[in-house]
Design a protein around this motif. Sequence first.
Motif, PDB file in Angstrom:
ATOM      1  N   ARG A 169     -15.893 -43.811  38.919  1.00  0.00           N
ATOM      2  CA  ARG A 169     -15.756 -42.399  39.266  1.00  0.00           C
ATOM      3  C   ARG A 169     -17.033 -41.865  39.911  1.00  0.00           C
ATOM      4  O   ARG A 169     -16.981 -41.104  40.882  1.00  0.00           O
ATOM      5  N   ALA A 170     -18.156 -42.263  39.350  1.00  0.00           N
ATOM      6  CA  ALA A 170     -19.450 -41.790  39.869  1.00  0.00           C
ATOM      7  C   ALA A 170     -19.614 -42.237  41.321  1.00  0.00           C
ATOM      8  O   ALA A 170     -20.046 -41.460  42.185  1.00  0.00           O
ATOM      9  N   ARG A 171     -19.204 -43.517  41.523  1.00  0.00           N
ATOM     10  CA  ARG A 171     -19.340 -44.027  42.896  1.00  0.00           C
ATOM     11  C   ARG A 171     -18.489 -43.207  43.871  1.00  0.00           C
ATOM     12  O   ARG A 171     -18.911 -42.797  44.938  1.00  0.00           O
ATOM     13  N   LYS A 172     -17.252 -42.949  43.377  1.00  0.00           N
ATOM     14  CA  LYS A 172     -16.323 -42.202  44.222  1.00  0.00           C
ATOM     15  C   LYS A 172     -16.888 -40.809  44.513  1.00  0.00           C
ATOM     16  O   LYS A 172     -16.870 -40.309  45.642  1.00  0.00           O
ATOM     17  N   ALA A 173     -17.398 -40.182  43.432  1.00  0.00           N
ATOM     18  CA  ALA A 173     -17.933 -38.823  43.554  1.00  0.00           C
ATOM     19  C   ALA A 173     -19.089 -38.782  44.559  1.00  0.00           C
ATOM     20  O   ALA A 173     -19.168 -37.899  45.405  1.00  0.00           O
ATOM     21  N   SER A 174     -19.943 -39.805  44.421  1.00  0.00           N
ATOM     22  CA  SER A 174     -21.108 -39.804  45.325  1.00  0.00           C
ATOM     23  C   SER A 174     -20.646 -39.996  46.772  1.00  0.00           C
ATOM     24  O   SER A 174     -21.150 -39.342  47.685  1.00  0.00           O
ATOM     25  N   GLU A 175     -19.627 -40.870  46.920  1.00  0.00           N
ATOM     26  CA  GLU A 175     -19.117 -41.099  48.277  1.00  0.00           C
ATOM     27  C   GLU A 175     -18.547 -39.818  48.881  1.00  0.00           C
ATOM     28  O   GLU A 175     -18.841 -39.455  50.020  1.00  0.00           O
ATOM     29  N   THR A 176     -17.746 -39.115  48.055  1.00  0.00           N
ATOM     30  CA  THR A 176     -17.151 -37.874  48.571  1.00  0.00           C
ATOM     31  C   THR A 176     -18.237 -36.850  48.855  1.00  0.00           C
ATOM     32  O   THR A 176     -18.162 -36.108  49.833  1.00  0.00           O
ATOM     33  N   ALA A 177     -19.252 -36.832  47.960  1.00  0.00           N
ATOM     34  CA  ALA A 177     -20.347 -35.872  48.153  1.00  0.00           C
ATOM     35  C   ALA A 177     -21.037 -36.125  49.496  1.00  0.00           C
ATOM     36  O   ALA A 177     -21.312 -35.198  50.270  1.00  0.00           O
ATOM     37  N   ILE A 178     -21.268 -37.448  49.724  1.00  0.00           N
ATOM     38  CA  ILE A 178     -21.934 -37.806  50.979  1.00  0.00           C
ATOM     39  C   ILE A 178     -21.074 -37.378  52.177  1.00  0.00           C
ATOM     40  O   ILE A 178     -21.542 -36.744  53.127  1.00  0.00           O
ATOM     41  N   ALA A 179     -19.773 -37.683  52.048  1.00  0.00           N
ATOM     42  CA  ALA A 179     -18.859 -37.363  53.151  1.00  0.00           C
ATOM     43  C   ALA A 179     -18.816 -35.858  53.394  1.00  0.00           C
ATOM     44  O   ALA A 179     -18.894 -35.382  54.536  1.00  0.00           O
ATOM     45  N   GLU A 180     -18.720 -35.105  52.252  1.00  0.00           N
ATOM     46  CA  GLU A 180     -18.667 -33.640  52.365  1.00  0.00           C
ATOM     47  C   GLU A 180     -19.921 -33.099  53.037  1.00  0.00           C
ATOM     48  O   GLU A 180     -19.850 -32.246  53.934  1.00  0.00           O
ATOM     49  N   ALA A 181     -21.049 -33.649  52.535  1.00  0.00           N
ATOM     50  CA  ALA A 181     -22.333 -33.182  53.075  1.00  0.00           C
ATOM     51  C   ALA A 181     -22.385 -33.434  54.592  1.00  0.00           C
ATOM     52  O   ALA A 181     -22.801 -32.572  55.367  1.00  0.00           O
ATOM     53  N   ALA A 182     -21.880 -34.612  54.961  1.00  0.00           N
ATOM     54  CA  ALA A 182     -21.917 -34.980  56.380  1.00  0.00           C
ATOM     55  C   ALA A 182     -21.050 -34.035  57.205  1.00  0.00           C
ATOM     56  O   ALA A 182     -21.480 -33.493  58.234  1.00  0.00           O
ATOM     57  N   SER A 183     -19.844 -33.781  56.666  1.00  0.00           N
ATOM     58  CA  SER A 183     -18.921 -32.936  57.447  1.00  0.00           C
ATOM     59  C   SER A 183     -19.453 -31.510  57.513  1.00  0.00           C
ATOM     60  O   SER A 183     -19.361 -30.829  58.536  1.00  0.00           O
ATOM     61  N   GLU A 184     -20.027 -31.085  56.387  1.00  0.00           N
ATOM     62  CA  GLU A 184     -20.578 -29.733  56.332  1.00  0.00           C
ATOM     63  C   GLU A 184     -21.696 -29.575  57.372  1.00  0.00           C
ATOM     64  O   GLU A 184     -21.767 -28.581  58.120  1.00  0.00           O
ATOM     65  N   GLY A 185     -22.518 -30.582  57.375  1.00  0.00           N
ATOM     66  CA  GLY A 185     -23.651 -30.571  58.307  1.00  0.00           C
ATOM     67  C   GLY A 185     -23.158 -30.477  59.755  1.00  0.00           C
ATOM     68  O   GLY A 185     -23.678 -29.682  60.548  1.00  0.00           O
ATOM     69  N   LYS A 186     -22.118 -31.245  59.978  1.00  0.00           N
ATOM     70  CA  LYS A 186     -21.574 -31.265  61.339  1.00  0.00           C
ATOM     71  C   LYS A 186     -21.048 -29.886  61.724  1.00  0.00           C
ATOM     72  O   LYS A 186     -21.342 -29.349  62.806  1.00  0.00           O
ATOM     73  N   ALA A 187     -20.302 -29.299  60.737  1.00  0.00           N
ATOM     74  CA  ALA A 187     -19.714 -27.980  60.994  1.00  0.00           C
ATOM     75  C   ALA A 187     -20.803 -26.958  61.268  1.00  0.00           C
ATOM     76  O   ALA A 187     -20.717 -26.140  62.203  1.00  0.00           O
TER      77      ALA A 187
END
Lengths: 197, 303
Positions: free
Chosen positions: A105-123
């Motif tokens: 779960r932690a791995r998944k969470a970190s992955e989503t966090a990274i993805a979210e951060a990336a998309s947010e940054g892009k936006a």
Amino acid sequence: MDLFADMGAFLLAQAEGAEEEGGSFLVSPGLGLMIWTLLLFGITLWVLSKVAFPRIGDALEKRASAIKENIEASERRRQEAEQLLDEYRQRLREAREQAEDIVVRARKASETAIAEAASEGKAKREELVAAARKDIEAETRRSLERIRSEVADLTVLATEKVTRKSLDDADQKRLVQEALAEVDFSALAGNGTEDKA
Amino acid sequence: MTRKAKIFLGVGIYFAILILLLVVLGNEGKNESFQPQNEFKLDPWISIEIAGIDLSINKAVLYLLLACGLTIGAMTFIASRMQREPNKIQMAVELAYDLTRNNITRGNIPDERLAQRWFPFLATLFFFIWFSNMIGFLPLPINTEHKIDIFGLEVPSLALYAATANLSIPLVLTLVVWFSYHVEGIRAKGFIGYLKSWLPPGLESMNPAAKAFIFVIEAVSQFARLISLSVRLFANILAGHLLLLFMGGGLAVLLGVAALGLLTFPLAFFFFILEVGLIATLQAFIFSTLTAIYLGGATAETH
């Protein structure tokens, strides 16, 4: 074998001698001795059956039951221990599963966090870029307006100088508008609107 | 030198000494004054006579008293201090108790109630006879025929004797056994039923005359038990004591050949070990086991 022959002869002689005595005392039962035997055997039987045997029997029985109890107790304890061991094993397995789950779960969470951060940054970047473009456009338009009014004023001034005649405001404005409509500013605005086009 | 050679040498030396002694000591001729059977003679020490019955205290009565006292003393002593963790003597007594209870009694009397009832009797028979036999191998000062003078005190010389080497004692025990098992048999099956049960099974279709004949044989065999049970014990113990007496020197004295003692003494040692180690216990065991078998047979459902 002479020995045994002699022994045999001796015994035979004794038997004969006994016959002379009228019955050997070796094999003739005596009533008195029989009564003594009965009496003493009876006493022995009575005492042993009243005192000795019950006590020995009790002690043996007690020991047997104690041993049986011990065996049963140890068996019970063994079963309990086995049960405990099973329980612990089960818990260990569960704990391990949970740990694995947590890691996953932690791995998944970190992955989503990274993805979210990336998309947010892009936006955000896009937003910033868009804002910057809007600012540039607005600035360009303002500059154009200024240039336009400057040109108009200059035109009026030039016209006055040429005609020596001042025009009323309404005429002036009309003339300027007409003149400006003829002037093509597209070349000037070219730098500011290029992206839009 | 090999082991074989050593043994041959040893035996050779032994016989050489024997022959040498034979030559040196020679033969003194037969000894007429030595009466070995007197070792078993019962001289009254304290004469008691009640209602015409000779109840004199003699050697056999002393041995019976000793057997009675030792059996009661030893058994009650052990029984009164039974430990949870037994020492060696207690372990031996427990072993004997277990033998009499499970092997002799329960092994031969299938009916548990009957086994419970007769266990004390059978166990007492075993222990009483065992102690009687065993004290028969202790040299005790009982030979009143030959006295030793110790500081002016006339002490009977040491001798071996056994109460069970006298026919009266096994015989009366056998009589008790004999009546006991008949009474139990009649109690279990009724008088006629008990007599019928003497016939072996499988004769139902036989004609009455042949049946009667077999019944007579069976009846005789019942009476023969009186003799077989008592004489087995008596004769075994008597024979053992006679052997010890002759081998221990009696034969040499009787024949007047002193050198013979050298030959017979090792045999006496061997027989002594055999008697103490095996015969004494074996005869007690056989007597009580046969009693249990008779009791079990008399009360068994089928013969």
